[in-house]
Motif scaffolding. Structure first.
Motif, PDB file in Angstrom:
ATOM      1  N   TRP A  13     -21.474  -4.816  -9.917  1.00 56.09           N
ATOM      2  CA  TRP A  13     -21.012  -4.901 -11.199  1.00 56.09           C
ATOM      3  C   TRP A  13     -20.506  -4.207 -12.625  1.00 56.09           C
ATOM      4  O   TRP A  13     -20.531  -5.002 -13.303  1.00 56.09           O
ATOM      5  CB  TRP A  13     -23.049  -4.359 -11.194  1.00 56.09           C
ATOM      6  CG  TRP A  13     -23.420  -5.703 -12.906  1.00 56.09           C
ATOM      7  CD1 TRP A  13     -22.434  -5.725 -13.690  1.00 56.09           C
ATOM      8  CD2 TRP A  13     -24.563  -5.417 -13.514  1.00 56.09           C
ATOM      9  NE1 TRP A  13     -23.540  -6.679 -15.038  1.00 56.09           N
ATOM     10  CE2 TRP A  13     -24.743  -6.618 -14.374  1.00 56.09           C
ATOM     11  CE3 TRP A  13     -25.883  -5.832 -12.478  1.00 56.09           C
ATOM     12  CZ2 TRP A  13     -26.240  -6.283 -15.611  1.00 56.09           C
ATOM     13  CZ3 TRP A  13     -26.643  -5.675 -13.383  1.00 56.09           C
ATOM     14  CH2 TRP A  13     -27.410  -6.262 -14.821  1.00 56.09           C
ATOM     15  N   VAL A  14     -20.953  -3.229 -11.994  1.00 57.20           N
ATOM     16  CA  VAL A  14     -19.769  -2.133 -12.828  1.00 57.20           C
ATOM     17  C   VAL A  14     -18.281  -2.266 -12.339  1.00 57.20           C
ATOM     18  O   VAL A  14     -17.584  -2.587 -13.298  1.00 57.20           O
ATOM     19  CB  VAL A  14     -20.676  -0.672 -12.289  1.00 57.20           C
ATOM     20  CG1 VAL A  14     -19.313   0.884 -12.903  1.00 57.20           C
ATOM     21  CG2 VAL A  14     -21.575  -1.136 -12.414  1.00 57.20           C
TER      22      VAL A  14
ATOM     23  N   LYS B 165      -8.980  -2.839 -13.443  1.00 59.09           N
ATOM     24  CA  LYS B 165     -10.715  -4.075 -13.681  1.00 59.09           C
ATOM     25  C   LYS B 165      -9.901  -4.291 -14.395  1.00 59.09           C
ATOM     26  O   LYS B 165     -10.693  -6.247 -14.148  1.00 59.09           O
ATOM     27  CB  LYS B 165     -11.766  -2.401 -13.799  1.00 59.09           C
ATOM     28  CG  LYS B 165     -13.185  -2.977 -14.088  1.00 59.09           C
ATOM     29  CD  LYS B 165     -14.301  -2.786 -14.810  1.00 59.09           C
ATOM     30  CE  LYS B 165     -15.197  -3.057 -15.381  1.00 59.09           C
ATOM     31  NZ  LYS B 165     -16.726  -1.684 -15.227  1.00 59.09           N
TER      32      LYS B 165
ATOM     33  N   LEU C   3     -25.259  -4.021  -7.376  1.00 60.71           N
ATOM     34  CA  LEU C   3     -24.892  -3.474  -8.608  1.00 60.71           C
ATOM     35  C   LEU C   3     -23.631  -2.330  -8.881  1.00 60.71           C
ATOM     36  O   LEU C   3     -22.906  -1.864  -9.952  1.00 60.71           O
ATOM     37  CB  LEU C   3     -26.339  -1.866  -9.254  1.00 60.71           C
ATOM     38  CG  LEU C   3     -27.688  -2.528  -9.169  1.00 60.71           C
ATOM     39  CD1 LEU C   3     -28.692  -0.986  -9.032  1.00 60.71           C
ATOM     40  CD2 LEU C   3     -28.244  -3.283 -10.431  1.00 60.71           C
ATOM     41  N   GLY C   4     -23.574  -1.781  -8.240  1.00 63.64           N
ATOM     42  CA  GLY C   4     -21.524  -1.289  -7.671  1.00 63.64           C
ATOM     43  C   GLY C   4     -20.499  -1.981  -7.908  1.00 63.64           C
ATOM     44  O   GLY C   4     -19.557  -1.982  -8.766  1.00 63.64           O
TER      45      GLY C   4
END
Length: 175
Positions: free
Chosen positions: A86-87, A28, A83-84
């Motif tokens: 964003w994570v 990430k 949202l996914g």
């Protein structure tokens, strides 16, 4: 015996979870080896659309328009995908400058990002998926124009070297 075995299995799963968690955070932070980051400085909500627009080298408003279109056609699926993302996407890394502020230049030394040569800017830049928006014919025509300009320069040099003026200038320079 079964309790020890359960404790051992629990420890094995916990170690595996820690290892996978470390690898996930590392991927990430590194932009998933593709330079994918959220652009929180120019983003409206979380910077997901701005980050994707930066990655694909398109205008931010175009990416937001695509998201709105996706939301209209798919409903809440686009919201869940946002949202996914964003994570899953880390914020774009910044460097601390000497005056105490932040620079917006990403840290390419930490992330393993593939670089490519950009012909238009004559510089190496991070590889992006949609770098060239022009067709192959347009790029070929631009290359043909550059070759024609180089050929004209060579012809001009050749005509100068074979002219009387060149010989005259050569004689004056030897005096």
């Amino acid at each position: 015996m079964t309790r020890r075995r359960r404790r051992g299995e629990h420890k094995k799963y916990r170690d595996t979870y820690k290892r996978e968690s470390r690898r996930f955070r590392s991927n990430k932070r590194g932009g998933w080896s593709m330079g994918l980051y959220r652009n929180t400085r120019e983003g409206k909500v979380a910077g997901v659309c701005a980050g994707l627009a930066d990655h694909w080298d398109i205008a931010h408003w175009v990416m937001r328009l695509i998201w709105v279109g996706g939301f209209l056609f798919t409903g809440t699926l686009a919201l869940w995908v946002y949202l996914g993302a964003w994570v899953l996407l880390a914020p774009q890394p910044t460097r601390r400058s000497s005056d105490g502020g932040y620079e917006t230049e990403p840290e390419y030394e930490e992330a393993e990002i593939e670089m490519e040569y950009d012909e238009r800017h004559h510089d190496y830049r991070p590889r992006k998926v949609f770098r060239y928006s022009e067709s192959g014919g347009v790029r070929l025509e631009r290359a043909r124009e550059r070759l024609d300009a180089a050929l004209r320069r060579v012809e001009n040099m050749e005509s100068y070297v074979t002219s009387r003026r060149y010989n005259l200038n050569k004689e004056f320079s030897q005096l």
